[in-house]
Design a protein around this motif. Sequence first.
Motif, mmCIF file in Angstrom:
data_model
loop_
_atom_site.group_PDB
_atom_site.id
_atom_site.type_symbol
_atom_site.label_atom_id
_atom_site.label_comp_id
_atom_site.label_asym_id
_atom_site.label_seq_id
_atom_site.Cartn_x
_atom_site.Cartn_y
_atom_site.Cartn_z
ATOM 1 N N THR A 20 0.833 -1.200 0.000
ATOM 2 C CA THR A 20 0.000 0.000 0.000
ATOM 3 C C THR A 20 0.870 1.254 0.000
ATOM 4 N N THR A 21 1.987 1.205 0.722
ATOM 5 C CA THR A 21 2.913 2.339 0.736
ATOM 6 C C THR A 21 3.441 2.633 -0.660
ATOM 7 N N PHE A 22 3.869 1.591 -1.375
ATOM 8 C CA PHE A 22 4.346 1.780 -2.746
ATOM 9 C C PHE A 22 3.218 2.308 -3.646
ATOM 10 N N ALA A 23 2.012 1.811 -3.445
ATOM 11 C CA ALA A 23 0.879 2.268 -4.255
ATOM 12 C C ALA A 23 0.624 3.757 -4.031
ATOM 13 N N VAL A 24 0.658 4.183 -2.779
ATOM 14 C CA VAL A 24 0.433 5.597 -2.465
ATOM 15 C C VAL A 24 1.504 6.461 -3.114
ATOM 16 N N VAL A 25 2.764 6.007 -3.040
ATOM 17 C CA VAL A 25 3.864 6.759 -3.651
ATOM 18 C C VAL A 25 3.642 6.916 -5.153
ATOM 19 N N SER A 26 3.157 5.864 -5.807
ATOM 20 C CA SER A 26 2.959 5.915 -7.263
ATOM 21 C C SER A 26 1.906 6.946 -7.662
ATOM 22 N N PHE A 27 0.958 7.234 -6.770
ATOM 23 C CA PHE A 27 -0.084 8.208 -7.086
ATOM 24 C C PHE A 27 0.271 9.612 -6.608
ATOM 25 N N ARG A 28 1.118 9.709 -5.604
ATOM 26 C CA ARG A 28 1.506 11.037 -5.115
ATOM 27 C C ARG A 28 2.478 11.732 -6.055
ATOM 28 N N GLN A 29 3.422 10.957 -6.608
ATOM 29 C CA GLN A 29 4.413 11.512 -7.523
ATOM 30 C C GLN A 29 4.377 10.699 -8.814
ATOM 31 N N ARG A 30 4.245 11.376 -9.951
ATOM 32 C CA ARG A 30 4.146 10.676 -11.227
ATOM 33 C C ARG A 30 5.400 9.838 -11.461
ATOM 34 N N PRO A 31 5.244 8.524 -11.690
ATOM 35 C CA PRO A 31 6.416 7.674 -11.936
ATOM 36 C C PRO A 31 7.151 8.086 -13.209
ATOM 37 N N THR A 32 8.439 7.783 -13.240
ATOM 38 C CA THR A 32 9.238 8.025 -14.428
ATOM 39 C C THR A 32 9.064 6.857 -15.393
ATOM 40 N N GLY A 33 9.797 6.890 -16.511
ATOM 41 C CA GLY A 33 9.766 5.765 -17.425
ATOM 42 C C GLY A 33 9.271 6.130 -18.806
ATOM 43 N N PRO A 34 9.233 5.158 -19.707
ATOM 44 C CA PRO A 34 8.797 5.394 -21.084
ATOM 45 C C PRO A 34 7.308 5.677 -21.170
#
Length: 263
Positions: free
Chosen positions: A145-159
């Motif tokens: 859940t912590t990782f999920a929250v991080v993914s929505f709080r800050q836009r992930p990098t990548g292609p």
Amino acid sequence: MAVSTFPPRPSALSAHARALRPAERLCHATGLLLVLSGLAHLVVFAVDGGPWDGPVSWRKPVTFGLSFGLTLIALTWVTSYLRVGERLRTALLVVFAADCVVEVGGITLQAWRRVPSHLNMETPFDTAVSMTLAVGGGVLVVLLTTFAVVSFRQRPTGPAGMALALRSGFAILLIALASGAAMIARGVVLTRTGHQQAAYHSTAPLKPLHGVSLHAVLVLPALAWLLSRTSFGEPARRRIVTAAVAAYAAAVVGAGIWAALTY
């Protein structure tokens, strides 16, 4: 002008190409060992036989070894695209790896003892193993859940498409965690009220939903990364990832409807 507190993240391709950190190598090696454990128990099942379904079978060390191993490897990779401090990410991944070992180890131990691993309160030892697995499940919920929250709080990098793939994968993963918690909760209630055999079989309706939603966080980002290696333009890659997310969501909804009808 606001200054970011996060260290700069590498680009999508350089993140993949950079040398793995010690904690990442540890997680990859641990995940590989768990996968090999699952495959080894598939051989044991082929030799020893017995039922594939039910609370006591070789299916559990096979499926849990493969599932936890793949999930650990996947999480180690996809979290490299998250905008999170490296120390925090490392700590969370190491705890996650240790928890995966405890979960698979307890399930495997009980399979060799020929007794159920979950919801088993027959002896003090069985109760200790069952409660350890339940607590470990709770730790998994907190970490993921912590990782999920991080993914929505800050836009992930990548292609192109990776941010959508990651956020969708983590959102669907939360459904897997909720269905897993529901299975444990219902089973515990039945066990505490004296319906032990019913507890063992009560998880069946939710298993397809749990299984389908568990690996979206691997499948969808893997698709986005594979598309980045093709000649498709960014708009086309985003459209393909969007279609894949919709198809995966439809599969999860279908599994959820089946669970509701059979629960």
